[in-house]
Design an enzyme around this catalytic site. Structure first.
Site, short mmCIF file in Angstrom:
data_model
loop_
_atom_site.label_atom_id
_atom_site.label_comp_id
_atom_site.label_asym_id
_atom_site.label_seq_id
_atom_site.Cartn_x
_atom_site.Cartn_y
_atom_site.Cartn_z
N LYS A 78 -20.20 -26.17 24.11
CA LYS A 78 -19.36 -27.34 24.34
C LYS A 78 -19.15 -27.98 22.96
O LYS A 78 -19.49 -29.14 22.71
CB LYS A 78 -20.09 -28.28 25.32
CG LYS A 78 -19.29 -29.47 25.82
CD LYS A 78 -18.19 -29.10 26.79
CE LYS A 78 -17.37 -30.33 27.14
NZ LYS A 78 -16.07 -30.01 27.75
N ASP A 91 -26.33 -19.37 38.30
CA ASP A 91 -26.29 -19.57 39.75
C ASP A 91 -24.86 -19.36 40.27
O ASP A 91 -24.65 -18.76 41.31
CB ASP A 91 -26.76 -21.00 40.12
CG ASP A 91 -28.23 -21.01 40.54
OD1 ASP A 91 -28.99 -20.19 40.01
OD2 ASP A 91 -28.59 -21.83 41.39
#
Ligand SMILES: NC(=O)c1ccc[n+]([C@@H]2O[C@H](COP(=O)([O-])OP(=O)(O)OC[C@H]3O[C@@H](n4cnc5c(N)ncnc54)[C@H](O)[C@@H]3O)[C@@H](O)[C@H]2O)c1
Length: 353
Positions: free
Chosen positions: A189, A249
């Site tokens: 990021k 996930d």
């Protein structure tokens, strides 16, 4: 070969899935002439109940003295629902990662033809998807200084990365990409976070040493979208701890079940092998949880800790065969077809090996 394995079942479904992984390990040992010696160790809620500590010293010693750690899962609702609890099972997980120096978590994501319909994504999007997420595991926000001030009304978790922590996992990721399809995606990021800018800077400096690897950079928000839009784009993804936790996930949806994804955590001391799922407390003791992620973690153990590739492959083939034969637990069973129990799937896989 003699394999000294620390068996760490943990909580919830952990003991049930590790039991099946052990059957697969024993079957492989019988087939290829190895012997496995297990030492039981407690981590998580079960360790708190026994020793008042989620990662007791005795468990650490057992793990340090072993060649590999076969891990289940930790977590118990009695702690999840008590935010004031001073000891938590997850502290055991963080402690074992930190003290074994397990800085890299390697999570392969692949698809099985007969399970494509299980993915919430369209079949044509997931067919052939095959990538590996490499998540930094001992740095970042999970381990930085954390606390409360202003009478508890302000909370902070500090995100810290040192250059050496970034470079060692990037090196692993570049080398890993070189053994696959030569494509590395660095997820960060960097448009907002200083830690991410250091990650990107380090990766850009290292790129020249790996000319056979095509490296690209992707912001984590975009990466979370591209994983769903076009999972086949990816070969190897490397990212920091928190981003990796979330993205892996998400990636599990591609395979169709949390019960299918295995992982290897490697670093300075003994490597650890565990399914990516948690302790799934709702299923604990019911013999219904999918053991395949734990069994595939055992395959990674043969490959990573012992360099026994044929042995790992024997487990993978047996797992694929069980899926093809429809010998699967309820999370993977087709509608109207019989769901097998955890132990029936484990027995079938061991017998097939
Ligand atoms: N590495 C770990 O030990 C780990 C990882 C994640 C969560 N946890 C802990 O586990 C507990 C439960 O957390 P959660 O519910 O968020 O995550 P979870 O992975 O335990 O379960 C989430 C869902 O995934 C599915 N699932 C997970 N494992 C499965 C299996 N083997 N077979 C079939 N389906 C499976 C189930 O639908 C389940 O409801 C919490 O205490 C949490 O802190 C531990």
């Amino acid at each position: 070969m003699k394999l000294r394995i620390a068996k760490v079942p943990g909580d919830g479904i952990g003991p049930e899935v590790v039991r099946e992984a052990v059957k697969a390990v024993n079957a492989v040992c019988a087939k290829f002439g190895h012997s496995a010696e297990y030492t039981l160790a407690y981590v998580g809620a079960c360790a708190i109940d026994r020793y008042g500590d989620a990662y007791p010293e005795e468990s650490h010693r057992i793990c340090m003295d072993s060649d590999a750690v076969l891990f289940g899962a930790v977590g118990d609702p009695k702690y999840d629902n008590d935010p004031a609890s001073k000891v938590r099972p997850e502290q055991g997980l963080l402690a074992i990662r930190k003290r074994l120096g397990l800085y890299a978590n390697i999570r392969p994501v692949e698809t099985f033809e007969s399970l494509l319909y299980k993915s919430p994504l369209k079949e044509e999007l997931v067919r052939g998807a095959d990538f590996v997420c490499i998540r930094e595991l001992t740095g970042g926000m999970y381990f930085g200084e954390k606390g409360r001030r202003d009478n508890g009304d302000t909370a902070f978790d500090t995100n810290v990365y040192h250059r050496y922590e970034i470079e060692r996992i990037l090196k692993l990721a570049f080398e890993y990409s070189g053994r696959r399809r030569h494509h590395l995606t660095v997820v960060d990021k960097a448009n907002v976070l200083e830690t991410s800018r250091l990650w990107r800077q380090a990766a850009q400096e290292m790129e020249a040493s790996y000319p056979d690897v095509k490296t690209d950079y992707m912001y984590v928000d975009n990466a979370s979208m591209q994983l769903i839009r076009c999972p086949k784009f990816f070969d190897v993804i490397v990212t920091e701890n928190t981003f990796g936790d979330i993205l892996t996930d998400e990636a599990s949806c591609i395979s169709g079940s949390m019960g299918l994804l295995a992982s290897a955590s490697i670093g300075e001391h003994t490597s650890l092998f565990e399914p990516i799922h948690g302790s799934y407390p709702q299923a604990a003791g019911k013999n219904i949880a999918n053991p395949l992620a734990a069994i595939l973690s055992a395959a990674m153990m043969f490959e990573y800790s012992f360099g026994l590739m044929k042995e790992g492959e024997a487990i993978r083939k047996a797992v694929s065969a069980s899926i093809e034969a429809g010998v699967v637990t309820e999370d993977l069973a087709r509608e109207g077809e019989r769901a097998y129990s955890t132990s029936e799937v484990g027995d079938w896989v061991a017998k097939h090996i």
